[in-house]
Motif scaffolding. Structure first.
Motif, short mmCIF file in Angstrom:
data_model
loop_
_atom_site.label_atom_id
_atom_site.label_comp_id
_atom_site.label_asym_id
_atom_site.label_seq_id
_atom_site.Cartn_x
_atom_site.Cartn_y
_atom_site.Cartn_z
N GLY A 75 4.90 -5.86 9.68
CA GLY A 75 5.69 -6.98 9.18
C GLY A 75 6.63 -6.65 8.04
O GLY A 75 7.39 -7.51 7.60
N VAL A 76 6.63 -5.40 7.59
CA VAL A 76 7.38 -5.04 6.39
C VAL A 76 8.88 -5.26 6.56
O VAL A 76 9.53 -5.92 5.73
CB VAL A 76 7.09 -3.58 5.98
N TYR A 195 -5.09 7.22 -3.31
CA TYR A 195 -4.18 6.09 -3.07
C TYR A 195 -4.20 5.15 -4.26
O TYR A 195 -5.22 5.03 -4.96
CB TYR A 195 -4.46 5.36 -1.76
N VAL A 196 -3.05 4.52 -4.49
CA VAL A 196 -2.85 3.60 -5.60
C VAL A 196 -2.41 2.27 -5.01
O VAL A 196 -1.35 2.20 -4.37
CB VAL A 196 -1.79 4.13 -6.59
N ASN A 197 -3.20 1.22 -5.21
CA ASN A 197 -2.83 -0.11 -4.75
C ASN A 197 -2.23 -0.90 -5.91
O ASN A 197 -2.80 -0.92 -7.01
CB ASN A 197 -4.03 -0.86 -4.18
N THR A 198 -1.11 -1.54 -5.65
CA THR A 198 -0.37 -2.24 -6.70
C THR A 198 0.11 -3.60 -6.21
O THR A 198 0.14 -3.88 -5.01
CB THR A 198 0.86 -1.43 -7.13
N VAL A 199 0.51 -4.43 -7.16
CA VAL A 199 1.25 -5.66 -6.88
C VAL A 199 2.41 -5.69 -7.86
O VAL A 199 2.23 -5.39 -9.06
CB VAL A 199 0.38 -6.92 -7.04
N ASN A 256 8.93 -6.75 -5.37
CA ASN A 256 8.02 -7.88 -5.25
C ASN A 256 7.02 -7.62 -4.13
O ASN A 256 7.39 -7.14 -3.05
CB ASN A 256 8.80 -9.16 -4.92
N GLY A 257 5.76 -7.94 -4.40
CA GLY A 257 4.75 -7.81 -3.36
C GLY A 257 3.81 -6.66 -3.58
O GLY A 257 3.84 -5.95 -4.59
N ALA A 258 2.95 -6.46 -2.59
CA ALA A 258 1.91 -5.43 -2.66
C ALA A 258 2.43 -4.10 -2.15
O ALA A 258 3.41 -4.05 -1.38
CB ALA A 258 0.70 -5.87 -1.84
N ALA A 259 1.75 -3.03 -2.54
CA ALA A 259 2.06 -1.69 -2.01
C ALA A 259 0.80 -0.84 -2.01
O ALA A 259 -0.09 -1.00 -2.86
CB ALA A 259 3.16 -1.02 -2.82
N ARG A 278 2.92 -3.14 1.50
CA ARG A 278 2.00 -4.22 1.92
C ARG A 278 0.63 -3.90 1.32
O ARG A 278 0.45 -2.85 0.70
CB ARG A 278 1.95 -4.31 3.44
N THR A 279 -0.31 -4.80 1.52
CA THR A 279 -1.64 -4.56 0.98
C THR A 279 -2.29 -3.36 1.67
O THR A 279 -1.99 -3.05 2.83
CB THR A 279 -2.54 -5.79 1.19
#
Length: 410
Positions: A75-76, A195-199, A256-259, A278-279
């Motif tokens: 969906g990106v 891995y690094v999860n961000t918002v 803007n958003g998750a990565a 995305r998440t």
């Protein structure tokens, strides 16, 4: 709020947003990842995008949509295009393909002066062989240019292996049903992978969690994911990875958003493997919160619903409260069946056991695990005592070796 392809971890977003009083519209892209289930509950409308961007945006306007976000990798691109069409908060559109096409991603990093892997794309296996022998050296990694979930990823140590991997990729479609017309080849990055999860909101990035991947070699020579463990936020490696990941987000214009940013820590420093806008997959939000004090889904909802509260958060938004281990279930045999609830009882009895997600129905025949697509599922182990987690992990692997995939009940 509109969510494009609400699958994988994205399935938790409607409930998280509704807790803030925000209702969601769902949009199906033209090429969703059908390997991931879709649950229609929790949406005020469910649309199918047919290629007419203006028409889809018109429906979203009627719903009063103020944000568009992707629910998963497929969906990106559409989420970015719809955001640009609607004029809602989104990501930079100077090179939007760089957030999906892995070659364009590398070029964006190169232009930003960031460390990146040597890369080539070609429909000609001989061209990739010549590049490997003149530039990258062996081994090299071949993969589809815009797929996900380790789809057709192969490390090749000879011209023959390159030809075989190239032919396999070119004769198949990717996880989103798209025909592969070229193959991406990259230098093999030696080191530890994280891995690094961000918002992000308005270009300000918040780090939710940092984990290290641990892999194992399987028969045939390929590596598969074994387990993941987190890094404490004050770990010097974590700080180095966080800084690089945020620079990657800037280079890819993820405002803007998750990565979900995968990074190899090599001898020359952090180097991007790939970044998904995305998440991250495989998340159970309440478990992540129990271990880190925050989770990516709820933080993404907060960035939309209460931007000022989001902005007050520190850049490193997480703490390490407990010791979790994300364990990929691995069938070590050529054949087997997905274990039943009863067969999993010894796993649930482990002192650090917290949660299981099975990827397919109990009793279904399955082959040897060779990649993410052939995982039986995954298990979270969590404890205040890291040695308990390690001991339970060893027991879990013994269960797999001895009986877990033999039949549907013990």
């Amino acid at each position: 709020m509109a969510i494009v392809d609400c699958r994988s971890t994205g399935r938790f977003l409607p409930a998280a947003l509704l807790r803030h009083g925000i209702e969601c519209v769902h949009v199906h892209s033209q090429h969703p990842d059908v390997h991931m289930p879709f649950e229609a509950d929790g949406f005020v409308d469910d649309l199918r995008h047919d290629g007419d961007l203006a028409a889809t945006a018109s429906v979203l306007r009627k719903h009063g949509v103020g944000h568009v976000i992707p629910g998963t990798e497929s969906g990106v691109e559409l989420a970015d295009r719809l955001s640009a069409e609607l004029g809602t908060p989104g990501n930079g559109m100077s090179r939007p393909a760089a957030r999906r096409n892995k070659h364009d991603m590398v070029l964006a990093l190169r232009d930003a002066g960031l460390a990146h892997a040597a890369t080539i794309v070609s429909s000609d296996a001989d061209e990739i062989i010549a590049w490997a022998e003149s530039t990258a050296g062996y081994p090299v990694v071949l993969k589809p240019v815009a797929s996900s979930s380790t789809d057709n990823v192969a490390a090749c140590a000879s011209p023959e292996q390159i030809r075989a991997a190239h032919a396999k990729i070119m004769s198949s479609t990717d996880r989103h049903g798209m025909t592969n017309t070229v193959v991406l080849a990259q230098e093999f990055l030696a080191g530890d992978e994280y891995y690094v999860n961000t918002v992000s909101r308005a270009g300000g990035h918040r780090t939710v969690e940092i984990w290290r991947y641990h892999k194992r070699r399987v028969p045939g020579g390929d590596f598969i994911y074994d387990y993941d463990e987190p890094l404490a936020p004050d770990d010097p490696v974590a700080r180095r990875l966080e800084s690089y990941a945020h620079e990657v987000l800037d280079a890819l214009e993820i405002h803007n958003g998750a990565a979900h940013t995968e990074i190899m820590l090599t001898a020359r420093g952090p180097v991007l493997v790939e970044c998904g806008a995305r998440t991250g997959g495989g998340q159970i939000p309440e478990i992540v919160t129990a271990c880190f004090g925050v989770n990516q889904v709820d933080l993404l909802a907060l960035s939309v619903a209460e931007p000022e509260a989001f902005d007050r958060l520190p850049t490193t938004a997480y703490r390490l409260l407990r010791h979790p281990r994300f364990v990929a279930l691995i069938n070590p045999r050529d054949e087997g069946v997905v274990p039943s609830h009863e067969a999993m009882a010894p796993v649930r009895a482990l002192p650090s056991y917290a949660h299981t997600v099975m990827a397919r129905p109990a009793g279904q025949p399955m082959s040897r695990t060779v990649d993410v697509a052939t995982w039986p599922g995954y298990v979270y182990l969590i404890s205040d005592d890291p040695e308990q987690v390690r001991a339970d992990y060893r027991k879990l692997r013994a269960f797999e070796r001895d009986f877990l995939y033999d039949n549907g009940s013990r």
